[in-house]
Design a protein around this motif. Sequence first.
Motif, PDB file in Angstrom:
ATOM      1  N   PRO A 103     -86.484 -62.805 -46.533  1.00  0.00           N
ATOM      2  CA  PRO A 103     -87.483 -62.005 -46.798  1.00  0.00           C
ATOM      3  C   PRO A 103     -87.009 -60.523 -46.621  1.00  0.00           C
ATOM      4  O   PRO A 103     -87.810 -59.442 -47.069  1.00  0.00           O
ATOM      5  N   LEU A 104     -85.728 -60.315 -46.025  1.00  0.00           N
ATOM      6  CA  LEU A 104     -85.093 -58.888 -46.117  1.00  0.00           C
ATOM      7  C   LEU A 104     -83.548 -59.350 -46.213  1.00  0.00           C
ATOM      8  O   LEU A 104     -83.113 -60.183 -45.847  1.00  0.00           O
ATOM      9  N   PRO A 105     -83.030 -58.213 -46.721  1.00  0.00           N
ATOM     10  CA  PRO A 105     -81.550 -58.452 -46.719  1.00  0.00           C
ATOM     11  C   PRO A 105     -80.601 -58.302 -45.311  1.00  0.00           C
ATOM     12  O   PRO A 105     -81.244 -58.041 -44.342  1.00  0.00           O
ATOM     13  N   PRO A 106     -79.641 -58.873 -45.013  1.00  0.00           N
ATOM     14  CA  PRO A 106     -79.001 -58.966 -43.810  1.00  0.00           C
ATOM     15  C   PRO A 106     -78.896 -57.460 -43.183  1.00  0.00           C
ATOM     16  O   PRO A 106     -78.863 -57.505 -42.072  1.00  0.00           O
ATOM     17  N   ALA A 107     -78.735 -56.417 -43.958  1.00  0.00           N
ATOM     18  CA  ALA A 107     -78.275 -55.088 -43.345  1.00  0.00           C
ATOM     19  C   ALA A 107     -79.748 -54.706 -42.511  1.00  0.00           C
ATOM     20  O   ALA A 107     -79.760 -54.221 -41.660  1.00  0.00           O
ATOM     21  N   ALA A 108     -80.807 -54.836 -43.258  1.00  0.00           N
ATOM     22  CA  ALA A 108     -82.207 -54.566 -42.660  1.00  0.00           C
ATOM     23  C   ALA A 108     -82.697 -55.630 -41.606  1.00  0.00           C
ATOM     24  O   ALA A 108     -83.011 -55.200 -40.499  1.00  0.00           O
ATOM     25  N   LEU A 109     -82.460 -57.023 -41.527  1.00  0.00           N
ATOM     26  CA  LEU A 109     -82.402 -57.809 -40.480  1.00  0.00           C
ATOM     27  C   LEU A 109     -81.578 -57.389 -39.471  1.00  0.00           C
ATOM     28  O   LEU A 109     -82.028 -57.412 -38.057  1.00  0.00           O
ATOM     29  N   GLY A 110     -80.338 -56.914 -39.470  1.00  0.00           N
ATOM     30  CA  GLY A 110     -79.586 -56.488 -38.462  1.00  0.00           C
ATOM     31  C   GLY A 110     -79.812 -55.315 -37.872  1.00  0.00           C
ATOM     32  O   GLY A 110     -79.851 -54.907 -36.768  1.00  0.00           O
ATOM     33  N   ALA A 111     -80.513 -54.287 -38.535  1.00  0.00           N
ATOM     34  CA  ALA A 111     -80.803 -52.901 -38.105  1.00  0.00           C
ATOM     35  C   ALA A 111     -82.147 -53.446 -37.274  1.00  0.00           C
ATOM     36  O   ALA A 111     -82.405 -52.646 -36.352  1.00  0.00           O
ATOM     37  N   GLY A 112     -83.079 -54.187 -37.707  1.00  0.00           N
ATOM     38  CA  GLY A 112     -84.382 -54.537 -37.105  1.00  0.00           C
ATOM     39  C   GLY A 112     -83.696 -55.212 -35.807  1.00  0.00           C
ATOM     40  O   GLY A 112     -84.493 -54.795 -34.599  1.00  0.00           O
ATOM     41  N   LEU A 113     -82.788 -56.060 -35.653  1.00  0.00           N
ATOM     42  CA  LEU A 113     -82.533 -56.534 -34.583  1.00  0.00           C
ATOM     43  C   LEU A 113     -81.895 -55.808 -33.446  1.00  0.00           C
ATOM     44  O   LEU A 113     -82.054 -55.647 -32.191  1.00  0.00           O
ATOM     45  N   ILE A 114     -80.897 -54.614 -33.938  1.00  0.00           N
ATOM     46  CA  ILE A 114     -80.610 -53.657 -33.070  1.00  0.00           C
ATOM     47  C   ILE A 114     -81.602 -52.684 -32.387  1.00  0.00           C
ATOM     48  O   ILE A 114     -81.744 -52.542 -31.156  1.00  0.00           O
ATOM     49  N   GLY A 115     -82.742 -52.637 -33.357  1.00  0.00           N
ATOM     50  CA  GLY A 115     -83.759 -51.702 -32.622  1.00  0.00           C
ATOM     51  C   GLY A 115     -84.560 -52.534 -31.921  1.00  0.00           C
ATOM     52  O   GLY A 115     -85.179 -52.052 -30.936  1.00  0.00           O
ATOM     53  N   ALA A 116     -84.899 -54.012 -32.038  1.00  0.00           N
ATOM     54  CA  ALA A 116     -85.617 -54.547 -31.181  1.00  0.00           C
ATOM     55  C   ALA A 116     -84.749 -54.994 -29.860  1.00  0.00           C
ATOM     56  O   ALA A 116     -85.489 -54.820 -28.560  1.00  0.00           O
ATOM     57  N   LEU A 117     -83.466 -55.024 -29.707  1.00  0.00           N
ATOM     58  CA  LEU A 117     -82.855 -54.937 -28.629  1.00  0.00           C
ATOM     59  C   LEU A 117     -82.799 -53.963 -27.720  1.00  0.00           C
ATOM     60  O   LEU A 117     -82.520 -53.645 -26.649  1.00  0.00           O
ATOM     61  N   SER A 118     -83.119 -52.695 -28.578  1.00  0.00           N
ATOM     62  CA  SER A 118     -82.910 -51.432 -27.712  1.00  0.00           C
ATOM     63  C   SER A 118     -83.869 -51.223 -26.580  1.00  0.00           C
ATOM     64  O   SER A 118     -83.762 -50.865 -25.580  1.00  0.00           O
ATOM     65  N   PHE A 119     -85.080 -51.892 -27.050  1.00  0.00           N
ATOM     66  CA  PHE A 119     -86.270 -52.043 -25.716  1.00  0.00           C
ATOM     67  C   PHE A 119     -86.335 -53.334 -25.047  1.00  0.00           C
ATOM     68  O   PHE A 119     -86.629 -53.554 -24.079  1.00  0.00           O
ATOM     69  N   GLY A 120     -85.973 -54.333 -26.044  1.00  0.00           N
ATOM     70  CA  GLY A 120     -86.101 -55.703 -25.195  1.00  0.00           C
ATOM     71  C   GLY A 120     -85.021 -55.824 -24.143  1.00  0.00           C
ATOM     72  O   GLY A 120     -85.447 -56.192 -22.940  1.00  0.00           O
ATOM     73  N   GLU A 121     -83.938 -55.159 -24.224  1.00  0.00           N
ATOM     74  CA  GLU A 121     -82.793 -55.358 -23.031  1.00  0.00           C
ATOM     75  C   GLU A 121     -83.446 -54.285 -21.815  1.00  0.00           C
ATOM     76  O   GLU A 121     -83.194 -54.688 -20.917  1.00  0.00           O
ATOM     77  N   GLU A 122     -84.109 -53.413 -22.256  1.00  0.00           N
ATOM     78  CA  GLU A 122     -84.688 -52.361 -21.175  1.00  0.00           C
ATOM     79  C   GLU A 122     -85.778 -53.409 -20.135  1.00  0.00           C
ATOM     80  O   GLU A 122     -85.748 -53.199 -19.067  1.00  0.00           O
ATOM     81  N   TYR A 123     -86.361 -54.319 -20.827  1.00  0.00           N
ATOM     82  CA  TYR A 123     -87.412 -54.972 -20.043  1.00  0.00           C
ATOM     83  C   TYR A 123     -86.725 -56.172 -19.393  1.00  0.00           C
ATOM     84  O   TYR A 123     -87.221 -56.777 -18.435  1.00  0.00           O
ATOM     85  N   ARG A 124     -85.711 -56.880 -20.030  1.00  0.00           N
ATOM     86  CA  ARG A 124     -84.983 -57.839 -19.355  1.00  0.00           C
ATOM     87  C   ARG A 124     -84.058 -57.476 -18.335  1.00  0.00           C
ATOM     88  O   ARG A 124     -83.900 -58.354 -17.522  1.00  0.00           O
ATOM     89  N   TYR A 125     -83.490 -56.089 -18.580  1.00  0.00           N
ATOM     90  CA  TYR A 125     -82.639 -55.741 -17.328  1.00  0.00           C
ATOM     91  C   TYR A 125     -83.031 -54.395 -17.193  1.00  0.00           C
ATOM     92  O   TYR A 125     -82.551 -53.415 -17.565  1.00  0.00           O
ATOM     93  N   PRO A 126     -84.389 -54.177 -16.336  1.00  0.00           N
ATOM     94  CA  PRO A 126     -84.812 -52.902 -16.085  1.00  0.00           C
ATOM     95  C   PRO A 126     -84.050 -52.096 -15.304  1.00  0.00           C
ATOM     96  O   PRO A 126     -84.516 -51.906 -14.059  1.00  0.00           O
ATOM     97  N   ALA A 127     -82.891 -51.456 -15.752  1.00  0.00           N
ATOM     98  CA  ALA A 127     -82.242 -50.520 -14.834  1.00  0.00           C
ATOM     99  C   ALA A 127     -82.945 -49.232 -14.572  1.00  0.00           C
ATOM    100  O   ALA A 127     -82.535 -48.467 -13.487  1.00  0.00           O
TER     101      ALA A 127
END
Length: 578
Positions: free
Chosen positions: A380-404
């Motif tokens: 559905p998307l090239p690996p670079a776009a999927l990687g960029a989307g994953l990095i973006g998702a982790l930027s907030f996902g880690e905040e909620y998983r480890y709410p420092a």
Amino acid sequence: MLQAIGLTSNPRRDRPPAVDDLTFEAPPGAVTALVGPPGAGKTTALRLLLELDPGRGLSYFRGRPLHRIAQPAREVGIVLGDVPGHPSRTVRGQLRMLAAGAGVPVARADEAIRAVGLAGLEGRRLGSLPRGAERRLALAAALLGEPHALLLDDPGAGLSPEERGRLHALLRAHADAGGTVLYTTRDARDAARNADRVVTLDGGRLAAAQDAGEFARTRLRPRVVVRTPQAARLAAAVTQEARAARRPVEVVTEDGNLLLVYGGDCAQVGDTAFRHGVPVHRLADETGESRPAGVGEEAAPGPLPGTGAAAPDRVAGARRPVRSPLRPLRYELRRITGVPSTALVLAGALAVSAVLAVLLGRGGGTSLPAVLAAWPDLLPLPPAALGAGLIGALSFGEEYRYPALAAGRGAVPRRLALLLAKLAVSAAVALVLGVLVAGADLAALRLFYGADLIIVPDNWHAMTASWLGLSVGCAWAGVLGAGVFRAAAAGVAAVLFVPVAFVPLLRQVMSGPAVRSVAGLPARLGEFAGPRWAPPLDRWIAGALEVVAQPAGVALLLTLTVLLCAYLVTGVRRQARW
């Protein structure tokens, strides 16, 4: 001076409130202990003080409520459990990230490490720290802003006697420097030894507020601790001799081989054991907690001067203190570079793209843009776009998983500055990833098939804008999706929603004939701008318009708009409830 006035938590179903009309104060330059059995309301009282739980009452830190303090981290340091950090982050990396969140110089991280005795463990991962080091890390995080007050919830839980001694020495040093210390404990002896003032809770209400000496005299009583393998025999002998001598005595057996003798001393108990031939492994005097007095048995302090006698009706916790990073861009840079997941995603995207580009270029039937992007039809998307989307998702996902960021491990602050920082950093990472992937794929194709087969097309401006726009758009979709739904998986789902569901729908809508066209827009913009207009801008604007006009571009723009509106709306609603 820390003041609590009429703190009352919201009532629970069929049960009284956990904290009911609690009024006390913790003076500067002293250590104050909040004592009570499990369920007495100690933790709830701290959360009400910090405006983390809803309820009634007032709390003041040097005369100001916490929600009116611009930089809470510089007024109060908080330890509510362990520091919620990513297990792969180092001690120094975690504290430097939190220093950016508190708006203090990064050098404060190393100073806090030395202050709590973590020197030598700076490079250790949080997931590998022993229990004592975790508690010291929590205290170091609380000290980053050089706060006046320290609030700690059962800081000695699970620590060895030596570690507890070091902890209380740090608290004493903070109080001796003029700071305010308030901590909770269920151990009355701990409070008598280490605190200057003791506030006793019983059933959520104030039982007493005393100096430590008065607390030890009125609430503790001396006892003899005996450890022996013949506990039952020694207990019977002590009781029999006390009755014969008409001495009041109470013997309590704990853990099978431990005796607590109230009403005697070491000499009497030791002599009894010797006369009956009972071996003794331990014999010591200590003080133990007496039965908790009911509410009102000790003189409880009246209303604080100038507050009046009635409990205030103002809601405590209706407005939470600001916890957003004061330096959000620096915070986000330290957050994204402090964990190995970012480098792993980048390396994985580069490797997969290079392999797919070589495989696609082998057949010769795939267009050059698809080969350079490593985008086969089955993805559905090239690996670079999927990687960029994953990095973006982790930027907030880690905040909620480890709410420092949140003192109470609640929601991550939904502030515009934090969102802009995450969007900016994720966009920069996506651009870097897009350029690296294109360069790596081009190098791999030239290595395997030669440079003569790679011909730069005339519309390379549109191709470049499309490629970089897709990478940045996927990164932003990941950020906003994870921010709205509070999970990294939701961010990845938001990224995949565009090509899987939205693009096919838009292709059907846009398949009809176009009535009007935006052709010639760059020329009209040049006429409007006059001589300041640079001719190369025509090609870039035309390329951008060509990208936006595609179904994928329209779908991505609409998705980002919807996610941004949802993020702002949910943020406004939560702030209104606070």
